[in-house]
Structures are given as structure tokens and as C-alpha cells.
Design a protein around this motif. Sequence first.
Motif, short mmCIF file in Angstrom:
data_model
loop_
_atom_site.label_atom_id
_atom_site.label_comp_id
_atom_site.label_asym_id
_atom_site.label_seq_id
_atom_site.Cartn_x
_atom_site.Cartn_y
_atom_site.Cartn_z
N LEU A 138 31.40 46.76 25.81
CA LEU A 138 32.46 47.74 26.06
C LEU A 138 32.26 48.45 27.39
N MET A 139 31.01 48.76 27.73
CA MET A 139 30.75 49.43 29.00
C MET A 139 31.11 48.54 30.19
N ALA A 140 30.72 47.27 30.09
CA ALA A 140 31.03 46.34 31.19
C ALA A 140 32.53 46.19 31.37
N ALA A 141 33.27 46.12 30.25
CA ALA A 141 34.72 46.02 30.33
C ALA A 141 35.31 47.28 30.95
N GLU A 142 34.76 48.44 30.60
CA GLU A 142 35.26 49.70 31.15
C GLU A 142 35.06 49.77 32.66
N VAL A 143 33.95 49.24 33.14
CA VAL A 143 33.68 49.24 34.59
C VAL A 143 34.75 48.45 35.33
N LEU A 144 35.08 47.25 34.82
CA LEU A 144 36.12 46.45 35.46
C LEU A 144 37.48 47.12 35.35
N PHE A 145 37.75 47.72 34.21
CA PHE A 145 39.04 48.38 34.00
C PHE A 145 39.23 49.54 34.98
N VAL A 146 38.22 50.38 35.11
CA VAL A 146 38.30 51.53 36.02
C VAL A 146 38.39 51.06 37.47
N ALA A 147 37.63 50.01 37.81
CA ALA A 147 37.69 49.46 39.17
C ALA A 147 39.08 48.93 39.48
N ALA A 148 39.72 48.31 38.49
CA ALA A 148 41.09 47.81 38.69
C ALA A 148 42.06 48.97 38.88
N LYS A 149 41.86 50.06 38.15
CA LYS A 149 42.72 51.23 38.31
C LYS A 149 42.54 51.87 39.69
N ASP A 150 41.36 51.68 40.28
CA ASP A 150 41.09 52.21 41.62
C ASP A 150 41.41 51.20 42.71
N ASP A 151 42.08 50.09 42.33
CA ASP A 151 42.50 49.05 43.27
C ASP A 151 41.33 48.29 43.89
N ASP A 152 40.19 48.26 43.22
CA ASP A 152 39.04 47.48 43.70
C ASP A 152 38.90 46.16 42.96
N MET A 153 39.71 45.94 41.94
CA MET A 153 39.72 44.70 41.18
C MET A 153 41.17 44.28 40.97
N PRO A 154 41.42 43.01 40.65
CA PRO A 154 42.80 42.55 40.45
C PRO A 154 43.54 43.35 39.38
N ARG A 155 44.85 43.39 39.50
CA ARG A 155 45.66 44.22 38.61
C ARG A 155 45.56 43.80 37.14
N PHE A 156 45.38 42.51 36.88
CA PHE A 156 45.38 42.08 35.48
C PHE A 156 44.21 42.69 34.70
N LEU A 157 43.13 43.08 35.40
CA LEU A 157 42.00 43.71 34.72
C LEU A 157 42.27 45.17 34.38
N GLY A 158 43.35 45.71 34.92
CA GLY A 158 43.71 47.09 34.62
C GLY A 158 44.69 47.22 33.47
N ARG A 159 45.02 46.12 32.81
CA ARG A 159 45.93 46.18 31.68
C ARG A 159 45.18 46.59 30.41
N SER A 160 45.87 47.29 29.54
CA SER A 160 45.27 47.71 28.28
C SER A 160 46.29 47.62 27.17
N SER A 161 45.79 47.59 25.94
CA SER A 161 46.67 47.49 24.78
C SER A 161 47.21 48.87 24.42
N ALA A 162 48.02 48.91 23.35
CA ALA A 162 48.58 50.19 22.90
C ALA A 162 47.50 51.15 22.43
N ASN A 163 46.34 50.61 22.06
CA ASN A 163 45.21 51.44 21.61
C ASN A 163 44.24 51.74 22.75
N ASP A 164 44.69 51.54 23.99
CA ASP A 164 43.88 51.81 25.18
C ASP A 164 42.63 50.93 25.26
N VAL A 165 42.76 49.68 24.81
CA VAL A 165 41.66 48.71 24.90
C VAL A 165 41.92 47.79 26.09
N PRO A 166 41.03 47.72 27.08
CA PRO A 166 41.23 46.85 28.24
C PRO A 166 40.97 45.38 27.88
#
Length: 299
Positions: free
Chosen positions: A126-154
Motif C-alpha cells: 500500500l505504501m509503494a502504491a501511495e508513493v506512485l499515486f502522489v507522484a502522479a498527482k504532482d505530475d512526476d509520474m504518468p496520469r494513469f497512476l493518479g487514478r483512484s476508485s470511488a473508495n480512494d484506492v489507487p
Amino acid sequence: CFEPSVFAENFGGADYAGSLFDQVRGTMLATVFVFLGVEGASVYSRHAKRREDVGRATVLGFLSVFAVFASVTIVSYGILPMGEIAELRQPSMAGVLEAAVGTWGKVFVSAGLIVSVLGAYLAWTLMAAEVLFVAAKDDDMPRFLGRSSANDVPVPALLMTTALSQVVLVVTAFSDDAFNFALDLTSALSLIPFLLAAAFAVKIALRPREHGVAGASTRRELVVAAVATLYTAFLLYAAGLTFVLVSLILYAPATLLFVKARREQGRRLFSPREAVVCAVSVAGAVLGVVALAAGWIEL
């Protein structure tokens, strides 16, 4: 779960004949391994209601792990001599508790180890996934890694990190000593970003206004950042060339994700400093592959 035998092997195992530097090196890497995950509070800081809770959780987490670390070590050496502890099979704490209370102690620790490993595997995934998710939100990773489900799961980031975790687990199967290999490799993998983060803290402390930090940095902040940089650099040196090269083999392909993110944003692929970091990573990865193929280094 800290293993007393790891410390015992590095400081006075029955057949251990390494130098003082080797003893210190092994122990410091084991210490890094023990405290990995303390930064988990900052990784999930976006979920915190108050920023103060992040710092408080980090400090409490560190003190809690340190208390367990010290307690296990003290109790172990109060039951068995260091030489015998160094020769115990993993999990060595099971052997220590068996000597203290009997067979049920070994069973208790073994069952606890299973729960601990499963919990750690879940937490780190979960921590590793969160790192990629946050990096995508900061435009440091591709946009598809910034997607999350309705329950806020990346979900995309979670699937990618889970797949990569399986690859690393397969690699450990080809090691003669999977536990120590995983210990050294995970420590080295963490130390590279730790070093870069500490060095960036020095840069911010020297020129805070250039990085959007309000007010001037204090001498205390600069000293802390400088000490962290020097200490992490020494730990990376202590990890040894083998694990640094293997780390770069794993890190270099991730550059493709960074390149994809920059192209999505229509930005320049690399700044001069980023190009230097990329070149070092790729060169190290190539050297690592060649060294493994030629037998210069072994896992």
C-alpha cells in the motif's frame, strides 16, 4: 521483526572474523532495515486532518520501533550467549524464547512472524502504491497512476507495485542467503532516495525562498540536513557496490515512467541536473548487468 542473530553475527558470532568496519557496516544496514517504514506517516500525509499529526506519528513510530529493537536485543543477550544467538536459524527470536520458556515459545514467535510478515507485505504494498499515486498527482509520474476508485484506492498504482513486488520476490529465490540479500537490497534501495532527499533539504536550507519556503532557514535546519546527508552517504557506501549496482538496475527502467509523464505535459524531458542523474542511473544499471553476467558480483 528484528532478528537478534543479525546483530550477533555482525558483532562477535562464533565464526565471524570480519573487520571492525564489516561489523559496523552489517549492523548499520540491519538498523536501516529495522527502521524502514517509519516514514509511512509522511507517505499517507494526504489523509491527515492536521499536519501536526504527521510529525507526531513519525516520532511515535520511531520511538515505538526503537523500544522493540532495544527490548528484543537486551532480552536475547540475557538468555543466550552472543555466539549461540549468531548460530540460530531464522527466526532466531524463536530459538531464544524456546530456550527461555520451552517449545511453546518457539511456536508463539513463529506464528507471530507469519502475522508480522503478512502485515508488513500488505503495508509496504500500500505504501509503494501511495508513493506512485502522489507522484502522479504532482505530475512526476504518468496520469494513469493518479487514478483512484470511488473508495480512494489507487488501483493502477497498486497493480503495478504488486507486480513489481512479485518480481523482486522471484529474484530473492536465486540468492544463496535470501534473508540477508533482501535485507541489504531493501536497505540500499531506500538509501538512494534518502540521500537525494537529504541533499535537497540542504539545498532548501541554504536557499529557502527559491523553493517557496516562507522565511529564512535556521542554522539548526541546515545542520540537521547536512548531518542526514553525510550519514546517508556513509550508509550507501557501507551497503557496498554490489547492492548499489543492483539498485540501479531496478531504478533505471523507472525513468521511462518519468519520460512518459513529461511528454504528457509537453515539458522538456530532462533539466541539466536531471540528465546527469539519469545518465548515472543508466550507466550504473548497464555496469550492474555486465557485472552480474560476467560473474564479477553475485547475489
